[in-house]
Scaffold this motif. Structure first.
Motif, mmCIF file in Angstrom:
data_model
loop_
_atom_site.group_PDB
_atom_site.id
_atom_site.type_symbol
_atom_site.label_atom_id
_atom_site.label_comp_id
_atom_site.label_asym_id
_atom_site.label_seq_id
_atom_site.Cartn_x
_atom_site.Cartn_y
_atom_site.Cartn_z
ATOM 1 N N ILE A 111 4.487 1.340 -3.664
ATOM 2 C CA ILE A 111 5.304 2.505 -4.022
ATOM 3 C C ILE A 111 5.857 2.346 -5.437
ATOM 4 C CG2 ILE A 111 7.415 3.796 -3.484
ATOM 5 C CD1 ILE A 111 6.968 3.048 -0.541
ATOM 6 N N LYS A 115 5.091 4.786 -8.626
ATOM 7 C CA LYS A 115 6.185 5.532 -9.253
ATOM 8 C C LYS A 115 6.501 5.064 -10.670
ATOM 9 C CE LYS A 115 10.758 7.446 -8.363
ATOM 10 N NZ LYS A 115 11.808 7.668 -7.343
ATOM 11 N N ILE A 166 12.977 -0.255 -1.082
ATOM 12 C CA ILE A 166 12.275 1.032 -0.965
ATOM 13 C C ILE A 166 13.257 2.186 -1.130
ATOM 14 C CG2 ILE A 166 11.013 2.543 0.624
ATOM 15 C CD1 ILE A 166 9.696 0.021 1.781
#
Length: 199
Positions: A111, A115, A166
């Motif tokens: 992730i 990103k 996260i």
């Protein structure tokens, strides 16, 4: 720009952890368990030293934070590989628990790269606690054998730390370093500035 001439003393300690990876791989290849464990211990020790020096000498930087995170992740991975090579039966017996902690960790890394294009460097309190527990467990295991209560603590703390990481990724639109915790992030001016800035 990452050039050696721009490295400060804290960066060099972080860079050592990256540079030590080939040595650790060679020691694994030749099944040199004791030497591997000693070199791994040195790598873990530099993690404590570089952060202390950066804060003490006021030489913290985005480059240093990123280099520190890369060194941490590579050292952690080598520790796991060391257990896999030298204690494969333990890994097989506890593969479910290890997977419960490892899969979210890999997801968090994916992730972050999607990103930000690079690994996170939040360096939260939970991340620091998790790193210490992981280091103590792995080093103790490789020298003397497993301590199961420490293993369970490592799994639980590691999972909580990954969940927090996260969460922070989704809270920050742009890459930032040194976010102490989720509670700290709620009032972090860097995050609030991103929210107020028109897209």
């Amino acid at each position: 720009m990452w050039t050696f001439k721009n490295f400060n003393i804290a960066d060099w300690f972080s860079f050592y952890r990256v540079a030590a990876i080939p040595i650790l791989i060679i020691l694994l290849w030749y099944s040199e368990r004791k030497l591997f464990t000693w070199f791994l211990l040195i790598s873990y020790s530099t993690d404590a030293i570089d952060g202390y020096l950066a804060r003490k000498l006021k030489i913290t930087s985005e480059r240093g934070s990123q280099l520190d995170s890369i060194g941490d992740q590579l050292t952690f991975i080598m520790g796991l590989i060391g257990l896999l090579v030298f204690e494969v039966n333990f890994i097989k017996e506890n593969v479910v628990l290890i997977s419960i902690a490892l899969i979210p960790y890999l997801l968090q890394m994916a992730i972050a790269f999607v990103k930000y294009g690079k690994a996170t460097a939040f360096h939260t309190y939970l991340a620091k606690i998790s790193a210490v527990v992981q280091a103590v467990f792995i080093i103790w295991f490789l020298f003397f054998g497993p301590v199961y209560w420490l293993f369970y603590c490592m799994i639980v703390i590691g999972l909580l730390e990954t969940i927090e990481e996260i969460t922070l990724i989704f809270m920050y639109d742009t890459w930032v370093a040194d976010v102490k915790s989720f509670l700290y992030a709620l009032n972090d001016e860097r995050r609030l500035k991103d929210i107020k800035t028109p897209k």
